[in-house]
Design a protein around this motif. Structure first.
Motif: not given
Length: 417
Positions: A11, A30, A32, A35, A72, A385-388, A390
């Motif tokens: 990701g 990941d 993404a 989704k 989503w 998530m979103d390049g970070q 967690h």
């Protein structure tokens, strides 16, 4: 997972840096990819006017993952009262949760009714008890279509000798119970198994359920389960969800026209949505050579990822610490005092002690089947998530192992000879 300038990323986040930060072993997911799979399925069944995708949360129930799917537009498929409670905690509306238990007590079913979720019943005994206690509560009925489908006998659940569902041949009995107790059947459900590749087999089961649906005049939805196959190897085969969506969508729309109103088409994918999103990162403890085999022994085992031992499941393994290393053949094994083999005779870049190995397709039924066997701690979970990255579950400690145990004071001293 992709290779970028000699470093593997998940990701967009460097995989080795996550091991340095969170330790090993560790599950990484990941968002993404999840989704992408969810939106792909929505698009595949775009012909249907009323579509509901209920994420089968038994695949991966971390509350953060549940909240992602809710954001989503997903509903939730649950199989236990604990999963129902997790879904409610994640913010799902009770009406968007379908509870499909198997061989549970009537007390648990009653608890699910009190929480206001949709109820799916898969045996006549519970249906009779349910009707006597809750005659005004709409119910869904799980039908066993007697179709042998799935990638392994342990994950094929719609055949004639399965414990799941009410036999299609017992529909006349169901109808008698429904009439006698004044029940409203709002849905019919089936699930044939996992890793279904042949669309024809799935569509055959669909026809069986559609024929049964003709006998139930008050339906609001039909749930066709899931079991769609994802690829496990490079170039591996998978369910052509787009082709299936087009064909099933046309057939479902035609049925609704004949039935007299638009029903909701439901699915309950789990593996299809999260399997490819997961990567399990482990550290090589030892490289051991025998006369016949070179073993790469890692800091994990069947206590963390039991699918290869339980289902003969294939997980692609990559040495992410040495991408340019010379290819050699290894059997990757765990540290548990059992035969816990992750992969036999795998071609990997040369493995050195301390190297990090990545096991792919570890998003579904992987951490969820983890245990404390050998008193080992369960690993951490990380969501990208979103390049970070967690942390969404910390690694267990000795306090977690001892916490539920009740230590007897009379046994706390020295043991007498």
């Amino acid at each position: 997972m992709n290779l970028n300038e000699g470093r593997y990323q998940i990701g967009g986040v460097d995989a080795l840096s996550m091991v340095e930060h969170y330790g090993a072993p560790v599950y990484v997911y990941d968002a993404a990819t999840m989704k992408r799979q969810y939106k792909r399925m929505e698009k595949a069944f775009g012909k249907v006017k009323r579509l509901r995708i209920n994420y089968a949360c038994k695949a991966l129930t971390n509350v953060n993952v549940l909240r992602l799917f809710r954001s989503w537009g997903s509903g939730l498929d649950t199989v236990s009262i604990q999963e129902v409670e997790l879904g409610l905690r994640a913010g799902f509306d009770p009406h968007d949760i379908l509870y499909t238990p198997n061989c549970v007590s009537m007390e648990e079913v009653n608890e699910a009714v009190e929480k206001g979720v949709r109820i799916n019943i898969d045996n006549i005994s519970i249906l009779e008890q349910f009707g006597a206690l809750h005659p005004s509560v709409p119910v869904c009925i799980r039908i066993n279509p007697h179709i042998m489908a799935g990638g392994n006998s342990k994950i094929s659940v719609g055949h004639i000798d399965s414990k799941f569902g009410i036999s299609i041949h017992q529909v006349p009995h169901i109808l008698k119970v429904v009439e006698a107790l004044g029940l409203t059947v709002e849905g019919l459900h089936m699930h044939t198994g996992s890793d279904i590749l042949d669309a024809e087999v799935f569509l055959q089961a669909v026809e069986i359920l559609l024929r049964a649906a003709e006998d139930f005049p008050d339906l609001d939805y039909l749930d066709f389960g899931s079991g769609f196959k994802v690829p496990y190897k490079d170039g591996g085969i998978s369910t052509n969800i787009e082709d299936l969506g087009s064909r099933l969508g046309d057939r479902f729309n035609a049925f609704c026209a004949d039935y007299g109103r638009e029903l909701e088409l439901m699915f309950e994918p789990g593996k299809f949505l999260v399997s490819e999103a997961g990567t399990f990162l482990v550290r090589t403890n030892v490289v051991k050579t025998t006369p016949a085999t070179v073993f790469a022994g890692v800091d994990s085992g069947l206590n963390h990822l039991i699918r290869p031992m339980f289902y003969d499941a294939y997980h692609h393994i990559t040495n992410i610490s040495n991408p340019a290393g010379k290819p050699r053949i290894y059997t990757v094994v765990g540290y548990i005092c059992e035969t816990d083999t992750f992969g036999i005779n795998r071609k990997l870049s040369e493995v050195r002690e301390g190297d990090i190995l990545a096991m792919s397709n570890a998003g579904a039924y992987s951490f969820m089947m983890a245990s404390n066997y050998n008193s080992r701690f369960r690993p951490a979970e990380v969501l990208v998530m979103d390049g970070q990255a967690h942390l969404i579950r910390r690694r267990e400690t000795m306090e977690d192992l001892l916490g539920p145990q009740v230590e007897l004071p009379q046994l706390s001293g020295a043991v007498k000879a």
